[in-house]
Design an enzyme around this catalytic site. Structure first.
Site, PDB file in Angstrom:
ATOM      1  N   HIS A 393       0.799  -1.222   0.000  1.00 29.76           N
ATOM      2  CA  HIS A 393       0.000   0.000   0.000  1.00 29.76           C
ATOM      3  C   HIS A 393       0.830   1.270   0.000  1.00 29.76           C
ATOM      4  CE1 HIS A 393      -4.121  -1.558   0.574  1.00 29.76           C
ATOM      5  NE2 HIS A 393      -3.548  -2.532   1.257  1.00 29.76           N
ATOM      6  N   LYS A 585      -9.020  13.011   4.694  1.00 31.42           N
ATOM      7  CA  LYS A 585      -8.073  11.889   4.651  1.00 31.42           C
ATOM      8  C   LYS A 585      -7.160  12.002   5.869  1.00 31.42           C
ATOM      9  CE  LYS A 585      -6.964  13.239   0.525  1.00 31.42           C
ATOM     10  NZ  LYS A 585      -7.154  11.967  -0.177  1.00 31.42           N
ATOM     11  N   ARG A 586      -6.414  10.960   6.105  1.00 30.30           N
ATOM     12  CA  ARG A 586      -5.453  10.970   7.204  1.00 30.30           C
ATOM     13  C   ARG A 586      -4.508  12.161   7.056  1.00 30.30           C
ATOM     14  NH1 ARG A 586      -0.583   8.013   7.146  1.00 30.30           N
ATOM     15  NH2 ARG A 586      -1.321   6.990   5.250  1.00 30.30           N
ATOM     16  N   LYS A 591       0.168  13.902   1.901  1.00 29.12           N
ATOM     17  CA  LYS A 591      -1.182  14.198   1.411  1.00 29.12           C
ATOM     18  C   LYS A 591      -1.394  15.708   1.252  1.00 29.12           C
ATOM     19  CE  LYS A 591      -3.061   9.940   3.397  1.00 29.12           C
ATOM     20  NZ  LYS A 591      -3.535   9.257   2.183  1.00 29.12           N
ATOM     21  N   THR A 693      -8.852   6.032  -1.979  1.00 28.55           N
ATOM     22  CA  THR A 693     -10.227   5.575  -2.216  1.00 28.55           C
ATOM     23  C   THR A 693     -11.216   6.706  -1.975  1.00 28.55           C
ATOM     24  OG1 THR A 693     -10.308   4.674   0.037  1.00 28.55           O
ATOM     25  CG2 THR A 693      -9.826   3.126  -1.761  1.00 28.55           C
ATOM     26  N   LYS A 697     -14.809   7.791  -3.969  1.00 31.46           N
ATOM     27  CA  LYS A 697     -16.096   8.053  -3.313  1.00 31.46           C
ATOM     28  C   LYS A 697     -16.623   9.432  -3.686  1.00 31.46           C
ATOM     29  CE  LYS A 697     -14.358   5.283   0.481  1.00 31.46           C
ATOM     30  NZ  LYS A 697     -13.580   5.343   1.729  1.00 31.46           N
TER      31      LYS A 697
END
Length: 852
Positions: A393, A585-586, A591, A693, A697
């Site tokens: 991942h 998100k985390r 990110k 993901t 969504k």
């Protein structure tokens, strides 16, 4: 890009006239196909079951019952159908002696189950009607359910989606994880800073889970290894220093449309002899329970802080605990039907390692086969390599776990012996055959990393011990082959493959966005939740003005709902007529929530310099948790909150800009935010996000992506088309080239006045009165820290892409068309397709619809 005269306000006003209410969408099936699906019970009969459980299970009655009691009674009533399906499924699997996949994951971010189970059983409308007849509102009761927050982010939510698809597709499967008492943590903000509190998700029990004490396992830890000789043959015997009981709790996973009901088996840690009467009677009242407390710590909380040696030890024990219990359970289930005949084991058992966390399952199965069942090494290793497969991942080195040999020697001495043997065989028989005499290559590929302190590389162990290794998006899988494991790919050209991630449309459209689901039902076959490619039928409606109005009306009503939730959670007032820009998100530097923050600061500065600055009113929405020991991530949360506090209370900017970080981001909050999003922020540094993901969504629910060419963004852009998303920034190859020639973030700081101004702002006390420099750690990470994720290098391209977002949103027709096309083209990202790829390329399972 041309701009039409249609304004955002005009568009949303038109949309309001065609409002579809949430209740109406949930109540009224739109097509014959939808209405033909019959619920397994009438509303009147279900009322009887709910009352029965209210009185007989909950011990209360209608006039006295609390909303929590009504939710539990409803859940128990629905559980009757769930358990019947589970029984039928287990009988079917037993009858046909099915091959099954055992999905090992440290995280299963399940969220709430009542709504999802009602939709999958086609009981949602019946339950709403039954409860209305009893004076209760289903929407209110759904809010009573705590999230099963047994995960941190995409990894755990992906696992949950996969379980949904496996059950829906009638594929035999068991999920294995840990029955965390507290999950991750409950996030609060105190003066803008993240505060972690225990997430007691099952403080008062969980109606969906069933304890299975008959399947409890014993897990050994510590101790020493003795070498015994039977003639000339040595045999290793592990004398454990401690034994922990692993107690399984089963959570049924309901497939859609009457499909199978599989299980998620979660292990709870308990002491084997948890109370010492002699010590207690001697006055040691606390010491008498010490063993119990130590044992229960293993399943106490997800991801304990591992900055300390004790934290590292606990994390390794957690991983081994659930893997050992799961392997023992897999072996128990196999031997129940086949005894000690192991010939069918690799034919009937597949074990998927979801990241490196469960990698210790490989030497554990070797230990069981060799030590407990006296199997020869060659035979045991042959079984392991046929059984295991590994999903990678991440490309981030810090996320590819390594444990010190010293820690292994202390906690798992027998497994260290086995890992040494696996490594010796691998290096001498395979690496040396491919690269004769190349000691440097041996050192590079060795499972044991030599250095100041010797380390066990769990990523290497996972690759060596598995027959297949997959990445989770095409670009990520390519990078796994070329950058992360190129030598392994050269050694085993067929081992590394790709399975692009997916999401379940049952939860992430049908359940979380009932208005949009009802609108879709009116225009395509109602079985689209099973065949998501059918959404392509909406492309023909993308230019239909009436459908555009209806689609955007749904979006606005979802925004109205979220406006109320934002006010309830934060007290902040925002307008549903603004553009909703969402990053959920985390919290991690790669990110790049701080890139989003710098752009917000730039917009704020532009508005202060020119109050007439022409921009579409925008609400920037964040949802994120930072790991407790990740200090810069927590500083970014603090900065977002302090900047939001200043901006949201500044009357000079006329409400054109609002910033909100919603507390305690979780699945149930995502289910409210995603249907309301206009823009999906997917802005990770190219080459760092494996897949994502959340991007799927949000796009499925009609949000337009602003993102880099990273992870599944690339495939989303290919499916939707470049005109219907906003791609910006450095590519993977450009990031590599920039690193190769030497990246200096000061080049951007010195030559871009806006970048310099917003970074210097963080040094001041403008957002933290009386505390100058309270936000300076972000600036320092970007300048003195070298800006490892190229925030400054991508800032100008990101800012330009955001101008394009603004321009397009003014054209209501163009925006609506793009939103519709995003929804219509996300069929590829169905987790059913992902699972079929796993079946075809890795697991080779056969579907077995349950007998009933």
């Amino acid at each position: 890009m041309t701009t039409k005269a249609t304004t955002t306000k005009a568009t949303t006003t038109t949309a309001t006239k065609t409002t579809v209410t949430k209740k109406a969408a949930a109540k009224k099936p739109a097509t014959k196909a939808a209405s033909a699906r019959k619920a397994p019970v009438t509303a009147k009969a279900l009322q009887g079951k709910i009352i029965q459980h209210l009185r007989g299970t909950q011990g209360t009655y209608e006039e006295k019952a609390t909303p929590q009691a009504w939710w539990r009674a409803t859940s128990f009533a629905v559980n009757e159908f769930v358990m019947a399906g589970l029984t039928d499924t287990q009988k079917t699997h037993s009858r046909y002696d099915t091959r099954a996949v055992n999905y090992l994951s440290m995280e299963f971010l399940m969220g709430r189950l009542l709504s999802n189970n009602l939709h999958n059983l086609h009981l949602f409308d019946v339950t709403r009607a039954a409860l209305e007849g009893l004076g209760q509102n289903l929407d209110d009761l759904l809010e009573e359910e705590p999230d099963m927050a047994l995960g941190n982010g995409g990894l755990g939510r992906l696992a949950a989606c996969f379980l949904d698809s496996l059950a829906t597709m009638n594929l035999p499967a068991v999920g294995y994880g840990i029955h965390y008492e507290h999950g991750l943590f409950e996030q609060h903000f105190r003066d803008g800073r993240q505060i972690e509190r225990p997430d007691a998700w099952r403080e008062y029990g969980n109606p969906w889970e069933v304890c299975r004490p008959e399947s409890a396992q014993q897990v050994k830890l510590y101790g020493y290894v003795e070498t015994r000789y039977e003639g000339a043959t040595p045999k290793k015997v592990w004398h454990a220093g401690r034994t922990i009981k692993a107690v399984p709790w089963d959570i049924p996973i309901v497939g859609y449309d009457g499909a199978n009901v599989n299980i998620l088996r979660l292990w709870e840690s308990r002491a084997t002899n948890f109370f010492d009467w002699d010590v207690f009677n001697a006055g040691g009242y606390v010491d008498a329970q010490a063993e119990q407390a130590q044992a229960e710590t293993i399943s106490k909380v997800l991801y304990p802080n591992d900055e300390t040696d004790a934290g590292k030890e606990l994390r390794l024990i957690q991983q081994y605990f659930f893997c050992a219990a799961s392997v023992a359970d897999i072996v128990r289930r196999y031997r129940r039907a086949h005894g000690d005949d192991w010939t069918s084991f690799p034919k009937l058992v597949a074990i998927q390692l979801n990241d490196t966390h469960p990698a210790i399952a490989i030497p554990e199965l070797m230990r069981v086969l060799i030590d407990d069942y006296d199997m020869a090494w060659k035979d045991a290793w042959g079984i392991c390599q046929q059984v295991f497969s590994y999903t990678n991942h991440t490309l981030l080195p810090e996320a590819l776990e390594k444990w010190t040999v010293r820690l292994f020697e202390k906690v798992l001495p027998r497994h260290l012996d086995i890992i040494y043997d696996i490594n010796h065989q691998f290096l001498t028989q395979q690496v040396d055959a491919q690269w004769p005499g190349d000691d440097a290559m041996k050192q590079h590929l060795s499972i044991i990393e030599e250095g100041h302190e010797r380390m066990v590389r769990m990523g290497h162990l996972s690759v060596v011990g598995s027959h297949k290794v997959n990445g989770v998006a095409q670009v990520h899988s390519d990078l796994v082959r070329t950058d992360l494991f190129p030598e392994f790919h050269e050694l085993w050209p067929e081992k590394l493959t790709n399975v692009t991630n997916g999401i379940t449309p049952r939860r992430w459209l049908k359940a979380c966005n009932p208005r949009l689901a009802a609108l879709i039902d009116q225009h395509i076959d109602a079985d689209w939740p099973l065949h998501l490619d059918k959404l392509k039928g909406l492309i023909a409606k993308a230019d239909d003005a009436k459908f555009q109005q209806a689609f955007m009306a749904v979006k606005r009503e979802n925004k109205v709902d979220l406006v109320a939730e934002i006010h309830r959670l934060t007290g902040i007032e925002v307008s549903p007529d603004a553009l909703f820009d969402v990053q959920i998100k985390r919290l991690h530097e790669y990110k790049r929530q701080h890139l989003n923050l710098l752009h917000i600061l730039a917009l704020y500065r532009r508005l202060l310099d020119n109050p007439e600055y022409n921009m579409v009113p925008r609400v920037f929405l964040f949802g994120a948790k930072a790991a407790p020991g990740y200090h810069l991530a927590k500083d970014i949360i603090f900065a977002i909150n302090k900047v939001a506090e200043r901006i949201n209370n500044d009357s000079r900017i006329g409400g054109k800009l609002k910033v909100v970080m919603l507390p305690n981001y979780r699945v149930s909050l995502a289910e409210k935010m995603i249907p309301a999003a206009d823009v999906s922020e997917q802005i990770s540094t190219a080459g760092k996000e494996a897949s994502g993901t959340g991007n799927m969504k949000l796009a499925l629910n009609g949000a337009l992506t602003i993102g880099t060419l990273d992870g599944a963004n690339i495939e989303i852009a290919e499916e939707a088309g470049a005109d219907h998303c906003f791609i910006f920034g450095l590519t993977v190859d450009e990031v590599k080239a920039l690193n190769a020639r030497g990246y200096n973030p000061y080049d951007f700081y010195d030559h871009d006045e806006e970048i310099r101004a917003v970074l210097d702002w963080l040094d001041s006390d403008y957002f933290t009165p009386g505390q100058p420099g309270a936000l300076a750690s972000i600036k320092h990470s970007l300048l003195q820290g070298g800006d490892p994720y190229k925030v400054l290098a991508d800032f100008r391209a990101y800012s330009d892409a955001q101008r394009n977002v603004d321009e397009k949103y003014r054209d209501g027709t163009a925006w609506a068309r793009s939103a519709i096309i995003n929804t219509a083209t996300m069929g590829k990202f169905n987790s059913d397709r992902s699972i079929q790829d796993y079946v075809d390329r890795i697991w080779h399972l056969k579907a077995y619809p349950r007998d009933n």
